[in-house]
Every structure is written in C-alpha cells, then in structure tokens.
Design an enzyme around this catalytic site. Sequence first.
Site, short mmCIF file in Angstrom:
data_model
loop_
_atom_site.label_atom_id
_atom_site.label_comp_id
_atom_site.label_asym_id
_atom_site.label_seq_id
_atom_site.Cartn_x
_atom_site.Cartn_y
_atom_site.Cartn_z
N THR A 44 20.77 43.79 -26.67
CA THR A 44 19.95 42.57 -26.83
C THR A 44 18.66 42.87 -27.59
O THR A 44 17.68 42.15 -27.48
CB THR A 44 19.63 41.90 -25.47
OG1 THR A 44 18.75 42.76 -24.72
CG2 THR A 44 20.88 41.64 -24.67
N LYS A 76 23.22 29.43 -20.08
CA LYS A 76 22.87 29.45 -18.66
C LYS A 76 21.72 28.46 -18.40
O LYS A 76 21.69 27.79 -17.35
CB LYS A 76 22.43 30.85 -18.23
CG LYS A 76 23.53 31.92 -18.21
CD LYS A 76 22.92 33.25 -17.79
CE LYS A 76 23.87 34.42 -17.97
NZ LYS A 76 25.00 34.42 -17.06
N SER A 118 15.07 39.15 -14.45
CA SER A 118 14.62 38.40 -15.64
C SER A 118 15.42 37.11 -15.81
O SER A 118 14.88 36.10 -16.25
CB SER A 118 14.68 39.27 -16.89
OG SER A 118 16.01 39.45 -17.36
N HIS A 153 14.64 29.27 -25.48
CA HIS A 153 14.39 30.68 -25.84
C HIS A 153 15.71 31.44 -25.68
O HIS A 153 16.41 31.27 -24.68
CB HIS A 153 13.31 31.26 -24.93
CG HIS A 153 13.17 32.75 -25.05
ND1 HIS A 153 12.93 33.36 -26.25
CD2 HIS A 153 13.30 33.75 -24.13
CE1 HIS A 153 12.89 34.68 -26.06
NE2 HIS A 153 13.11 34.93 -24.79
N ASP A 162 34.05 46.84 -23.96
CA ASP A 162 34.83 45.81 -24.64
C ASP A 162 33.87 45.00 -25.54
O ASP A 162 32.89 44.43 -25.02
CB ASP A 162 35.48 44.90 -23.58
CG ASP A 162 36.33 43.81 -24.20
OD1 ASP A 162 36.31 43.63 -25.43
OD2 ASP A 162 37.02 43.12 -23.42
N SER A 191 8.45 36.59 -20.36
CA SER A 191 8.49 37.33 -19.10
C SER A 191 7.10 37.65 -18.61
O SER A 191 6.15 37.77 -19.40
CB SER A 191 9.27 38.63 -19.30
OG SER A 191 10.61 38.35 -19.54
N CYS A 246 7.40 36.81 -24.86
CA CYS A 246 8.05 35.92 -25.84
C CYS A 246 7.41 34.54 -25.90
O CYS A 246 7.72 33.74 -26.79
CB CYS A 246 9.53 35.76 -25.51
SG CYS A 246 10.35 37.33 -25.24
N ASN A 252 17.44 39.54 -30.32
CA ASN A 252 16.22 38.98 -29.74
C ASN A 252 15.05 39.21 -30.68
O ASN A 252 14.83 40.34 -31.15
CB ASN A 252 15.93 39.62 -28.37
CG ASN A 252 14.93 38.81 -27.56
OD1 ASN A 252 14.36 37.84 -28.07
ND2 ASN A 252 14.75 39.19 -26.31
N GLU A 310 4.82 40.32 -29.13
CA GLU A 310 4.89 41.22 -27.98
C GLU A 310 4.76 42.65 -28.46
O GLU A 310 4.37 43.53 -27.69
CB GLU A 310 6.24 41.03 -27.26
CG GLU A 310 6.43 41.83 -25.98
CD GLU A 310 6.93 43.26 -26.17
OE1 GLU A 310 7.00 44.00 -25.20
OE2 GLU A 310 7.25 43.66 -27.31
N1 CAA Z 1 34.50 39.79 -22.11
C1 CAA Z 1 33.70 38.69 -22.02
N2 CAA Z 1 32.59 38.66 -21.24
C2 CAA Z 1 32.26 39.77 -20.55
C3 CAA Z 1 33.05 40.95 -20.62
C4 CAA Z 1 34.22 40.91 -21.45
N3 CAA Z 1 35.01 41.98 -21.56
N4 CAA Z 1 32.48 41.88 -19.85
C5 CAA Z 1 31.37 41.32 -19.30
N5 CAA Z 1 31.25 40.05 -19.73
C6 CAA Z 1 30.17 39.09 -19.43
C7 CAA Z 1 29.72 39.09 -17.99
O1 CAA Z 1 30.56 38.32 -17.17
C8 CAA Z 1 28.31 38.49 -18.15
O2 CAA Z 1 28.41 37.11 -18.33
P1 CAA Z 1 27.78 36.11 -17.24
O3 CAA Z 1 26.34 36.53 -17.04
O4 CAA Z 1 27.90 34.78 -17.84
O5 CAA Z 1 28.58 36.33 -16.00
C9 CAA Z 1 27.85 39.06 -19.49
O6 CAA Z 1 29.03 39.51 -20.16
C10 CAA Z 1 26.89 40.24 -19.36
O7 CAA Z 1 27.50 41.16 -18.50
P2 CAA Z 1 26.61 41.92 -17.40
O8 CAA Z 1 25.81 40.93 -16.63
O9 CAA Z 1 27.48 42.87 -16.67
O10 CAA Z 1 25.69 42.72 -18.41
P3 CAA Z 1 24.65 43.86 -18.14
O11 CAA Z 1 24.27 43.91 -16.70
O12 CAA Z 1 25.16 45.09 -18.76
O13 CAA Z 1 23.38 43.36 -18.99
C11 CAA Z 1 21.46 41.95 -19.18
C12 CAA Z 1 22.99 42.02 -19.13
C13 CAA Z 1 20.90 42.22 -17.79
C14 CAA Z 1 21.05 40.57 -19.64
C15 CAA Z 1 20.93 43.02 -20.17
O14 CAA Z 1 21.45 42.80 -21.44
C16 CAA Z 1 19.42 43.09 -20.25
O15 CAA Z 1 18.76 43.68 -19.39
N6 CAA Z 1 18.80 42.47 -21.32
C17 CAA Z 1 17.38 42.46 -21.51
C18 CAA Z 1 16.68 41.48 -20.61
C19 CAA Z 1 16.87 40.04 -21.03
O16 CAA Z 1 17.18 39.73 -22.16
N7 CAA Z 1 16.65 39.12 -20.08
C20 CAA Z 1 16.75 37.70 -20.35
C21 CAA Z 1 15.75 36.89 -19.57
S1 CAA Z 1 14.10 37.52 -19.87
C22 CAA Z 1 13.61 36.79 -21.34
O17 CAA Z 1 14.18 35.83 -21.77
C23 CAA Z 1 12.46 37.38 -22.05
C24 CAA Z 1 12.97 38.22 -23.15
O18 CAA Z 1 13.15 37.75 -24.28
C25 CAA Z 1 13.28 39.63 -22.86
#
Ligand code: CAA
Length: 384
Positions: free
Chosen positions: A153, A243, A202, A234, A30, A305, A112, A273, A80
């Site tokens: 991302t 969050k 993370s 960030h 979606d 990270s 980052c 990102n 990075e």
């Molecule tokens: N409509 C609206 N929202 C929806 C939806 C829909 N149909 N389906 C899912 N969502 C929402 C979920 O509820 C969730 O929101 P919340 O966290 O607020 O509950 C959001 O969409 C993401 O859904 P998931 O958690 O299921 O997503 P995922 O597991 O597929 O992936 C992630 C999310 C883990 C962040 C992934 O994108 C990822 O690994 N990203 C890279 C790591 C990252 O960016 N980490 C951030 C902290 S580390 C950092 O900051 C350093 C850096 O720059 C990397």
Amino acid sequence: MTSIGIHDLALATTHHVVDLAELAEDAGVDPAKYHIGLGQDRMSVPTADEDIVTMGAEAALPLLQRHGTDGIRTLLFATESGVDQSKSAGLFVHELLGLPRTMRVVEFKQACYGATAALQSALGFVARNPQERVLVISSDVARYELGSAGEPTQGAGAVAMLVAADPALLEIEPVSGVAARDVDDFWRPNDSTTAVVDGRLSLTAYLGALTTAWDDFTAAGGVGIEQIDRFCFHQPFTKMARKALTGLAQHTGATLTDELQEATFAYNRELGNTYTASLYAGLASLLDHDDDLAGRRIGLFSYGSGAVGEFFTGLVRPGYQQLRRRESTEAQIAGRVRLGLPAYRELHGAEHPSDTDWEAPSVTEGAFRFAGIRDRARRYEATP
Ligand code: CAA
C-alpha cells in the site's frame, strides 16, 4: 454569497513504477490479494532525484501555465512526508516555479488529512477577499517497511489545486462535519523514514472517524444522504473506500452502491497511497472518468491517521470538462518506467544524511529535480 472552490486541479507522479504482481510473486502471495483484496495494481516510486517538492512543483506547473499567477498570495503545502523539520516544502516549490515574492507560504501536517485542512483554509482566504486565489499542493511518498503488511500500500504522487471564487470545477459547500481523536493507528517518529502502523486499528479508526464526521455533518445542517450523487473517500488502498461506503450505508440505513464511487479508483489503483493527495487524486479520477457530472453533488471524506476526519460536499460546475486533462494524466501514469524489485529495494533503503554533501544522480525526466545536499541544505533545480 460568493461561490468558492476548486478552479483547477492537476496531478503528478514519479518516474518509476513497481508492479504489485511482481511483489506478490516474490513474496509468495496470491496476486489477487493485492488486486482484489486491497484493490491496487501498481505503485509509484520516486527516483533518488525526486521527492515531494519535485512532484508538487510538477503538479502545480500546468495550473500556473493555464491561469497565471495574478491574485495568488498564498501557497499551502500539505504533506506527511516533509523534507525539513522547520522550512516549508512550499518554499522550494515557490522558488522553482518563480512565484511572486509577495506571498505567504506554509506547510500543513496531520497525516493524510493535511490537504483538506489546507483546502478549507484556502476557502477562508478567498472568502475574505474574492480577488485572491490560493495554490494548495498536496504531495507525499508513502513508505512502509520492506516485507511489512503495509508494503503493497505504498505509493507516491501530488495533486495541486487552485482555489478561487467562481470556480470552474467544484464549488465547495459551506457545511463540514469533523472528527478528531488521539489514536495510535499510524504515525511516523521523527527518526523514521517509514510509517509505524497498526493495520487493524487503522481500519476501525478510519471508519469511526467517518461516522462521527457524518453525524456532525448532519447536525451542522448538511444535506441528506439521498441528495449526494457521488462519493469520494480517502483511498489508502482503493478497497478501503469500498469499506467506507458500506460503513456509511450501514450507519445511515441508506442503499449506497459501488457505482456511486467506481470512477474514483482509476488513478489511485496505479499510484498507490499518496497520503494527502489520495482523496484529490480520487476526485480527479471521478471528474475524468464518470459521465457528465455537471450540477451533481459529490460527498468527500478526508481521513488522516492520528486521527482527524472531515466530510464535506461540492457541486460540480457546468463546463468543468473543458479544464480536465485526462489524456495527459493517463499518459504520465502510463509513461512511468518499470523498476525491478532489487533496484526498488535499494532505493527504499537509501539514506543521505544531511551533514554530508551529496549529489543526486540525474534520472527523473520531470520538469524539476532534487539536486542533492550542499552545506546541509537541500538543493533543487529545473531539469536541463
Ligand atoms: N484473493 C482476494 N482477496 C484476498 C486474497 C485473495 N487471494 N487474500 C486476501 N484477500 C483479501 C482479504 O480478505 C482482505 O479483504 P477484506 O479486508 O475485505 O476482508 C484483503 O485482501 C487484505 O487482506 P488482509 O487483511 O489479510 O491483509 P493484511 O493484514 O496483510 O494487510 C492492511 C492489510 C492491514 C490494510 C495493510 O495493508 C496495512 O497495514 N496497510 C497500511 C495501513 C493502511 O493503509 N490503513 C488504512 C486506514 S489508515 C489511513 O487511511 C491513513 C493512511 O493513508 C495510511
């Protein structure tokens, strides 16, 4: 005491853009998950003749055109996604921009967070000699494996900052709160072009670093939370900043509404990102999109990270709007050329070993290009 901070700041990104709605459709996801759940709309993707060097030089160019090079004796390049294990990417930029020979140039690395370490070091150089100005460049290409949760991302971009005494944009206040912990939430082994990430970890590592840095900021004599007018976090994806604000509100007991950061999202929703540049792209967006912020205090949180975090504050200077270039930044973002998914995947998987001469195709319309590899060394040039 001399006021020191960000005198000017400019952003650059890539030639190409991938629409996350297309990526979602292709993955059977979606699109609201990306647009609302992650808070991202599109992601910048570099051409074969673009990288952190070309974006970094492009971001720094307008700063030098506006302010000249007088007093610049230091270039700090944070990334990075470094292009060499030894040589600073800043040296390629130094040559492309024709900077003075009498300079120190160095690369900073801590995921980052690197740009904030570079900014804090720049403040130190200027505190020692207020006649000096320091060029800080943050530039990154965020890459995760195709089909992984991190794929939507990804992103790419650079922010260049001129750090000086009596700054025109943002005076950085002296108190900082810092946090460090060895954690395997995200890293990139030397033999990998994509990051390895434990997504769930993370998120908690980011929020843990924020509260530790906030407590340290308070213990070090930082202002109370009610004295902070805007927050800029960030943004690995913009939802993460939401969050973070919620986490800080819970931790401090303060009421913090999203209006306090809403204007920081506009550029990052588009770029994706940009790792080291992400916090400062958020700052650029805040300064460009919020009401008059002169005299207001911004709280900034940088996270890298691995993991290191820092919370610090800055005061927006009167007249700062005169140096902002919102229209040119928006035109650059809007001018990116859409890249279809097959071409995006081909570019993502392309590898050019350093032991084979290779000539990059001419695609970018930016001011500088990566020309390819000759005699094992990377070659850059101004675009004709
Ligand atoms: N409509 C609206 N929202 C929806 C939806 C829909 N149909 N389906 C899912 N969502 C929402 C979920 O509820 C969730 O929101 P919340 O966290 O607020 O509950 C959001 O969409 C993401 O859904 P998931 O958690 O299921 O997503 P995922 O597991 O597929 O992936 C992630 C999310 C883990 C962040 C992934 O994108 C990822 O690994 N990203 C890279 C790591 C990252 O960016 N980490 C951030 C902290 S580390 C950092 O900051 C350093 C850096 O720059 C990397």
